[in-house]
Each structure stands twice: as C-alpha cells, then as structure tokens.
Scaffold this motif. Structure first.
Motif, PDB file in Angstrom:
ATOM      1  N   VAL A  40       0.942  -1.028   0.299  1.00  0.00           N
ATOM      2  CA  VAL A  40       0.169   0.202   0.286  1.00  0.00           C
ATOM      3  C   VAL A  40       0.272   0.909  -0.096  1.00  0.00           C
ATOM      4  CG1 VAL A  40      -1.599   1.496   1.663  1.00  0.00           C
ATOM      5  CG2 VAL A  40      -1.945  -1.045   1.677  1.00  0.00           C
ATOM      6  N   ILE A  41       0.716   2.079  -0.607  1.00  0.00           N
ATOM      7  CA  ILE A  41       1.822   3.336  -0.893  1.00  0.00           C
ATOM      8  C   ILE A  41       0.177   4.213  -0.811  1.00  0.00           C
ATOM      9  CG2 ILE A  41       2.168   4.983  -2.590  1.00  0.00           C
ATOM     10  CD1 ILE A  41       2.951   3.283  -4.741  1.00  0.00           C
ATOM     11  N   PHE A  42       0.481   4.734   0.913  1.00  0.00           N
ATOM     12  CA  PHE A  42       0.287   5.864   1.892  1.00  0.00           C
ATOM     13  C   PHE A  42       1.099   6.807   2.661  1.00  0.00           C
ATOM     14  CE2 PHE A  42      -2.513   7.030   6.175  1.00  0.00           C
ATOM     15  CZ  PHE A  42      -3.059   7.993   4.891  1.00  0.00           C
ATOM     16  N   ALA A  43       0.940   8.105   1.156  1.00  0.00           N
ATOM     17  CA  ALA A  43       2.189   8.943   1.664  1.00  0.00           C
ATOM     18  C   ALA A  43       1.807  10.613   1.081  1.00  0.00           C
ATOM     19  CB  ALA A  43       3.574   8.556   1.255  1.00  0.00           C
ATOM     20  N   PRO A  44       2.499  11.200   2.091  1.00  0.00           N
ATOM     21  CA  PRO A  44       2.030  12.604   1.583  1.00  0.00           C
ATOM     22  C   PRO A  44       2.180  13.058  -0.177  1.00  0.00           C
ATOM     23  CG  PRO A  44       3.945  12.559   3.075  1.00  0.00           C
ATOM     24  CD  PRO A  44       3.676  11.259   2.948  1.00  0.00           C
ATOM     25  N   PHE A  45       1.279  13.993  -0.316  1.00  0.00           N
ATOM     26  CA  PHE A  45       1.804  14.233  -1.201  1.00  0.00           C
ATOM     27  C   PHE A  45       2.481  14.720  -2.410  1.00  0.00           C
ATOM     28  CE2 PHE A  45       0.316  15.439  -5.459  1.00  0.00           C
ATOM     29  CZ  PHE A  45      -1.310  14.419  -6.189  1.00  0.00           C
ATOM     30  N   SER A  46       3.242  15.505  -1.468  1.00  0.00           N
ATOM     31  CA  SER A  46       4.477  16.077  -2.133  1.00  0.00           C
ATOM     32  C   SER A  46       5.888  14.920  -2.479  1.00  0.00           C
ATOM     33  CB  SER A  46       5.163  16.819  -1.828  1.00  0.00           C
ATOM     34  OG  SER A  46       4.932  16.753   0.594  1.00  0.00           O
ATOM     35  N   GLU A  47       5.658  13.509  -1.152  1.00  0.00           N
ATOM     36  CA  GLU A  47       6.479  13.226  -1.753  1.00  0.00           C
ATOM     37  C   GLU A  47       6.202  11.338  -2.792  1.00  0.00           C
ATOM     38  OE1 GLU A  47       6.552  10.418   2.964  1.00  0.00           O
ATOM     39  OE2 GLU A  47       6.861   9.121   1.471  1.00  0.00           O
ATOM     40  N   ALA A  48       4.425  11.587  -2.723  1.00  0.00           N
ATOM     41  CA  ALA A  48       4.472  10.416  -3.626  1.00  0.00           C
ATOM     42  C   ALA A  48       4.670  11.259  -5.005  1.00  0.00           C
ATOM     43  CB  ALA A  48       2.937  10.298  -4.112  1.00  0.00           C
TER      44      ALA A  48
END
Lengths: 484, 411
Positions: free
Chosen positions: A152-160
């Motif tokens: 699962v990718i669950f990250a701040p948008f800027s990290e993504a």
C-alpha cells in the motif's frame, strides 16, 4: 482514536498562527498574494519536478481567465474573497506546546469531555506537550511498516510526486481536471500538500486509513489535494477530518479529492468536518469550498461517500461519483448541520454512464438558529446507461422559525430503461416526540439530540465504528443552544 | 441591453420603440446559462424571423377548427393570432361577468418573456367575475400564420370578486402552415373566498412555439383548481406562479403532458407560501415518445413565519421509447419550521410486470401499452372536477395515443 489525534495538528496550528503567523513573517512563508512567482516558489519549496510545476502553471493561467466565473449559483451569501490577500504557502512548524491542560480554554475542554475523548488525547488535541508513553510516532511507524509490506502506498502528496511520479502523472487531474471549476483550478495551481493512496490489486486494506498517520505533514494547509487509487479488486476505507472542533485562521479552504476505483474495487471515504463555524453572530469561520469526485472506472466498482458536516461558516461541497464501469455503484450519505449563522450548500452528483449502474443518495439536513442549509444534487442518466437505478431521499429538519432548509435536486434522464426516484420532506421536530422524551425525564437538549440522532441514523450507521460514536455526540453538541 | 442590440433583436425595432426607457433593464431572451431556462433552450426561437401579428393580414380564419371541446353552457371568447374576434365570440356572457377587450393593464410577471409580451401585446382582454352561478368561459386562442412566421402576445387578466366563483377553459390550438409563436401572459387575481377553476389545454401545431406565463394571486380563503394539459408544439412552456396573499387559501395545480416527435414541453411552477395556513398540492405526469424532451421544474417557497403551510408536489414521467429526455428539478425553499412540505419525482419506463399482466389476459402489446399510458395520465386528469372537461381531456389523451400508434404503423 485515530481521527481525533489528527486534530491535534489542527489545534496546534492555531496556536502556531497566534504566535507566529501574524506577528512575525518568517522566511518559510510565501509573500502575500498570488502570481506566477508564488507558484514557482511553492513548487521550488517542495522540490517538485518540472512536469508538476508545468501542471500548476497551466492551472494558474487558466484560473486567471476565470476571474468572473466564481460560482455564484449556490444559495450562499458571503463577501467577495480577495484572493490577493492570502499567503499561499507556509511551511509546517512546531507549535510552542502548553505545559498542562490548565492552560487550555475551558470551553474547549468541555466539548472534549462531551465527545468522550480520553484525557491523554485531550492533551494532544489541545496542544499540550505529549507524554513520552504515548508515542504516536512509533504507533504510526508500526502501521506504516505493515502497509508497506502489503504494497500500500500511503504518503504525503509531495512525497508521492517524487517516489511515484508515474502514478501521480497518470491519475492526477484525471477525475477533477485542472479546468474543472474556479476553486478546483485554484487548488491545482497552489495546492500545498495532501494524501496519496494507492491500494494494489486484490488487496483488502486491513485498516482504516486516516490522515493522522502522516505525522510529518500535518500542516497540509488550506489547499489540500488528495488522490486515492484502488486498483483492481482492492478495498480501502479512508477517514478524513475529526469530530473535535478544529480551529484554523485560514478563512478559505479549497480542497480537491480525487478517487479512482478500477475493476471490482471499492473505496469508502468518510468525512467528519468540524471546522470553526464562526461565532453566534456569524463573525469569522471557515469558508470550505471543496471539490470531491470519484470515478468508478472499472466494472463492478463502488465508491461510497459519507459525510458529517457540522462546522465551517460556509460549506460548498458536492462529493460526486462518475459511474463509468458497468455495474458500478455510487453511494452518498450526508448529514449537514447548520446552526447560528452557518450556511451549507452541499449535495452530490451521480453521473450514470455505464450499464446497470446504481446510485443511492441519503441526505439529512438540519437547520437551526439563523442558518441556511441547502441540498443540491444532480442525477444524470446517460443514453447508454441501460437499467441504471437511482434512489434519492432528502430530509430536512428545521429547528426554530428563523432558519431555512432548501432542496434543489436536478434529475436528468436520457435512458428509458433507467429508473430514478427522488423524495424530499421538510418538517420540524414533532412536539409529541419531544413530550414523550421529556416525560421520561430527559432534558430538552438531550431529547433534541436523541431525536436528531434518530433522524440521521441512516447516515451515521454507515460511518466506521470509531467515527460513528463520536459523530452521534457531535450531532447533539452542534445543536446546543438552538432549542429554547 | 444596449439600444443597438434591441434593434438587432429578432423581434425588430417596434419592440425597441415600445420599450422606450424601460429597455435597459430588459434582458435578451434567456439563454442556457439562465438557471430558469437551463432545460429549455430558445435558440430556434431566437433565430426564427418572426413578424408581428399586426403586420400580417393574409390569413383569414372564418370558423373554429374542429376538435375543440364543447362545454355545456360556456360562453365563448375567441382570439385569432392574439387579437379578439368579436365575430367568432359570444356577445352575451350573462350576469356577473364583465368581459372587456382593448384593455391596457400591467402584469406582475417580470420574466423576459412577460416583458416581451408587455412590449408587443395588442389590446388585452379583461374578465371580471362577481357573484355566483356564473357561466363558464371557454377561451380559444388560434394561431394561424400566413406566408411568414408570426409572433403574437395574448394578454389576459382575470379577476374574481370576493366569494364569487368562476370556471374558465382555455384551448390553445393552431392551424397547420408556417410556424408561429404564441406568448400569452395571464394575470389572475382571486379576492377573499373567491374560487377559480381553470383548465388549460395546449395543443398547438407541431411546428409552433408557445411560451405561456401565468401569475395567480390568491387572497384569504380563496381557492384555485387548475389543470394544464400539454399535447403539442415544437416548444411549449407553461410557467405558472401562484402566490398566497391571505390565510386559509388553497391551490391545486395539476397537469399532464404527452409528447411525440421532437416536441419539447416544459412545466415550470412556483408555489409561493407567502402567508401562514395555506395548502397547496401539485401532481404532474408526463409521457415522452420519439425524440421529445419533457421538463418539469417546480419550486415551493415558504416564507419566513408562514407557519402551518402544507405543500406537496409530485412529478412522474414515463419513457415510451429510446429517444426522449426527461429533466426534472423539484425545489423546496423553506424558511418556516412548522410546515409540512414534500416533493417527489420519478422517471422510468412502463413496468414490465404490468405489461405482462395485461398480455397474459390476451391483450396485444400495443393496446396493453396504450392502456397503461392512459391509466398513468388519467391519474392526474381525474383531479379535474368538471366532468365535461375531464372527459374531454381523457379523449384528447386517447386521440394522442391513437395518433402515436398510427405513426408507428399499428392501427
């Protein structure tokens, strides 16, 4: 209670603003106003790749052409917003922590108590320095690790943007294009952060995802951007917001949320919004202008929106579903409570494009004080949406004779095999029900809370457990002082 | 609107002259971005080069078209292209009824179409009713264009004195030929305890435009029973606004439409509960065939402190084929708490179970469908309390159904 913890961030931010924002402009803040330079500044601060900057600029240039197209169709009254009078970027900072709960506004504490928030969480919420025993960071890292193992990718948008550019490029703006509407375009140009979620094929996400996990990125600010992608056969439940009152001095919030559900995928998105509604005379309060939309791209996909809207001075929000895939399902459950001088214009859009698509809309509006509460919804059945089915139920409850409740549904059907049904009622709390409760020893406020909770039951029971309990209490609290 | 734009307006310079100083606050014809007209585009209307009825004398209507209802005892009032025709109308209306032609009067309607009517209308007709036992009035408006497309703007005022009661039947029909545009404005004032029954049938020529604006105000204890039938025209809109001005008033506003070909029909209603203790109910039903477009927009407004208001509204529409579009926007705007307000709207096709039931009893599919459609529409028509009119409306629906079957080659 995951959701409540997230509020800690918001509450702390207020302190932050109080002590830092107004008096002392620091270097980590963009200058006042909005221009291409600011957009470049935001993008540079985030270290974004060129394509992301281009996308922002494209949105900004388009936004400039929209100057006269600020949406004016909603039943909302507010003074014209000066978009040049805001700061569009402020880096997250640490708040000066209070040393004990004694320093916290007693009114706030009272509310926490009514919501049943444990003492420890109260401290976090109120911005009191947290005990070492309660190491939220470690809790978060444990969960993060587990999610990572599952893919699962669950990250701040800027990290993504950095780590998963291919996914962001592919899906960003694919549901809410940068040219969608005035506020969404503004968001596309200046969004500071938000969440990015990707659920891999066939995975049923084992826990409810909440923005709370993103410890480092609490100050996502007023222009939040969320993108959730559920790949084939996956399932995810996402929680946003929190029941505890959130204070934020940013007057304008223009968030964008995009959901993409592929074949057989399901996304459940729950929101409890309790931003500062302004005082009893309507002074202050948040303008919450949100564009939320989900695309059921795949066959048999499902998107379910649940929202409990009790805060904000102005709510302008229409979480929608585009039902493209055959047999896809869109659901919208909403409780909107307005009191004092609050105004809410909220509802949904269900766009049926695929065959056998189904949608269900349950909206409960409660209006008290001098507030106005509008349900505005669209059900559109396309030519090819054979056997599409929609059921809509909008109920409004008026408390007191100085508020307003309005229902504005649009039903556009182009397919003879489709069936649409819409029902709406408006009424007040029945004297008989009140009398019955009072007779059994309940106070007026308890009785109103109970009756209103019963009125909202269909919606509240779709909330995840931890939210539901708090939301029920919130319903009562939101209406305090509205019954004489 | 700038003066130059008015001159360029499809309705020509006479329009501009009559508007005079009022022109600046008049808009163009409403476009698709005007919320009240979002489902009813006026592009074709705006691009048709209409000439005013007064300028066209080449059609002579000497007798009434066939198929008009016969209402026992009714006094007839005939308009041809918006102008009163004494030779085709009754001279005597009986006691209590005053009918005057060549009247100038203001209307409270402020929509662009109503203003267009105000600018262009020939002499208006005023019907004043007082007392009981009045003759019913049958008003017939005939559209007949000659060599050129024709526009006319009938203007009608009906007042009913305290405790009086009046029945009026309106038939809007047209002769085949060039297209025409009928833009009637009707102003109705019901005094205390007055009652009015108004039955309107719009069966214009299939190429014709008909955009009607009706405003009705009802004083304390007054009552309205209205039924509007829409059976034809290229573009028809029946806009009806009811406003309660005194307590204890009641309105029953109902209607039905049956559309085929490329017909467009729009019912737009506003029910304004401006004072406490009033009742309103609305039932509208429609069927759409061919490539037609049915629209229902109904707004219920309950003003602040209009307590104990009771307002209900229902719109149901049936698709009869693959082509049509049905748009619906029922709207509630409520500012008082002690009220009972509800609206419902549904669209769909004929229930297959119902069809199966009839067919299993040996009824062929076409007849079974016709029966079901007739039954569906009749549910609205039975609200008409005058038996003659009710029977006529049901007949008109049957005729429509037959013509549809013939068009499909199923006699």
């Amino acid at each position: 209670m995951a959701a409540t913890r997230e509020t800690a961030a918001a509450v702390r931010d207020v302190e932050q603003y109080k002590y830092g924002f107004v008096t002392d402009i620091e270097s980590d803040m963009a200058p006042l106003g909005l221009n291409e330079g600011i957009i470049r500044f935001i993008s540079a601060k985030k270290g974004e790749p060129e394509w992301m900057l281009e996308w922002r600029l494209k949105a900004y240039r388009y936004w400039l052409t929209l100057t006269d197209e600020e949406p004016a169709w909603a039943k909302l009254k507010f003074p014209k917003i000066d978009f040049q009078a805001s700061h569009y970027y402020a880096a997250p900072k640490q708040a000066p922590a209070l040393t004990s709960l004694d320093e916290v506004d007693p009114k706030l504490l009272e509310t926490y108590k009514k919501l049943g928030i444990p003492l420890l969480e109260q401290q976090i919420l109120a911005g009191v320095a947290v005990d070492a025993v309660f190491d939220s960071v470690s809790v978060a890292t444990t969960y993060k690790k587990k999610l990572q193992e599952l893919g699962v990718i669950f990250a701040p948008f800027s990290e993504a943007v950095h780590k998963h550019p291919e996914l962001v490029k592919k899906y960003l703006g694919s549901v809410v294009p940068y040219s969608d509407n005035f506020y969404a375009t503004l968001n596309s140009a200046v969004f500071t952060d938000g969440s990015f979620v990707y659920i891999p094929k066939g995975l049923r996400c084992p826990m409810e995802l909440s923005t709370y996990f993103r410890i480092n990125e609490r100050n996502t600010g007023q222009f939040e951007r969320t993108l959730i992608i559920a790949d084939e056969g996956s399932y995810v439940s996402y929680l946003e917001g929190c029941t505890a009152p959130q204070r934020d001095e940013n007057q304008l919030h223009a968030a964008v949320v995009e959901l993409v559900a592929l074949d057989n995928a399901e996304i459940k998105y729950s929101t409890v919004q309790n931003w500062y509604p302004g005082d009893a005379d309507g002074k202050g309060g948040i303008y919450n202008f949100v564009t939320k939309r989900g695309a059921c791209r795949g066959k048999n996909s499902k998107i379910m929106w649940t929202q409990v809207e009790t805060g904000s001075a102005i709510t302008w929000k229409y979480p929608s579903c585009i039902l493209q895939g055959d047999n896809s399902v869109g659901e919208f459950y909403s409780v909107a409570i307005t009191n004092n001088r609050q105004q809410a214009d909220t509802g949904t859009k269900m766009i049926h494009l695929g065959r056998n698509t189904r949608s269900k809309i349950i909206s409960k509006g409660i209006s008290a004080g001098h507030a106005d509460n509008t349900y505005r919804g669209l059900v559109r059945i396309g030519v090819k949406a054979d056997r599409a089915r929609n059921y809509t139920q909008c109920d409004s409850l008026l408390i007191g004779s100085t508020c307003g409740a309005h229902t504005v549904p649009y039903i556009e059907n182009r397919n003879p095999t489709a069936l649409t049904e819409h029902e709406a009622t408006t009424s007040k709390i029945s004297e008989d029900q009140l009398f019955y409760c009072r007779q059994r020893g309940m106070s007026q406020e308890e009785a109103v809370s109970l009756i209103v909770n019963g009125f909202c039951r269909d919606v509240l029971q779709t909330l995840p457990m931890e939210f539901a309990v708090e939301a029920q209490k919130l319903v009562g609290i939101s209406l305090e002082g509205s019954v004489g | 609107m700038k003066p130059s734009e008015i001159i360029d307006h499809p309705f020509g310079s006479a329009y501009a002259m009559r508007l005079g100083a009022k022109a600046p606050w008049l808009g163009h014809l409403p476009g698709p971005k005007t919320e009240a007209w979002r489902f009813t585009p006026l592009r074709t209307l705006a691009s048709t080069p209409f000439v005013p009825a007064s300028a066209s004398n080449d059609v002579d209507v000497t007798e009434l078209p066939r198929g008009l209802p016969l209402i026992a005892g009714a006094a007839r009032l005939v308009l041809v292209n918006g102008a009163y025709r004494a030779d085709l109308s009754d001279r005597e209306f009986g006691q209590g009824l005053t009918v005057s032609t060549a009247q100038e009067f203001a209307s409270s309607a402020r929509s662009p179409l109503a203003l267009l009517n105000a600018a262009y209308a020939a002499a208006g007709i005023s019907i004043d009713a007082a007392g009981a036992g009045l003759r019913p009035i049958h008003l017939i408006s005939i559209g007949a264009a000659g060599a050129e497309p024709l526009a006319f703007h009938p203007r009608l005022r009906i007042t009913v004195a305290p405790a009086a009661s009046l029945t009026i039947i309106e038939s809007h029909v047209g002769l085949p030929g060039q297209t025409y545009f009928s833009n009637p404005v009707t102003e109705i004032v019901l005094a205390e305890k007055a009652s009015l029954r108004r039955y309107v049938s719009v069966a214009e020529d299939s190429e014709a435009f008909h955009l009607a604006t009706t405003t009705i105000s009802i004083a304390a204890g007054g009552s309205l029973e209205a039924f509007h039938l829409g059976l034809g025209g290229a573009l028809v809109r029946q806009e009806i606004s009811v406003r309660f001005e005194g307590r204890g008033a009641a309105a029953r506003l109902n209607g039905a439409y049956a559309l085929s070909g490329r017909a467009h029909h729009d019912f737009t209603t506003v029910m304004d509960h401006n004072v406490p203790d009033c009742h309103s109910s609305q039932v509208f039903k429609g069927v759409a065939d061919g490539d037609s477009h049915g629209v229902f927009q109904g707004r219920i407004h309950v003003a602040r402190d209009s307590q104990r208001s009771d307002a209900r509204q229902l719109h149901k529409a049936l698709f009869l084929s693959r082509g049509p579009q049905i748009d619906c926007k029922p709207e509630l705007e409520i500012y008082a708490d002690d009220v009972q307000c509800a609206h419902g709207a549904a669209t769909g096709e004929i229930d297959h179970d119902h069809l199966f039931y009839l067919m299993s009893r040996g009824i062929d599919p076409a007849t079974a469908r016709s029966l079901l459609v007739e039954g569906f529409l009749t549910e609205a028509v039975i609200e008409v309390s005058v038996p003659d009119v009710q029977a006529h409306f049901i007949d008109a629906i049957r005729t429509w159904l037959k013509s549809r079957e013939i068009a499909r080659g199923r006699p």
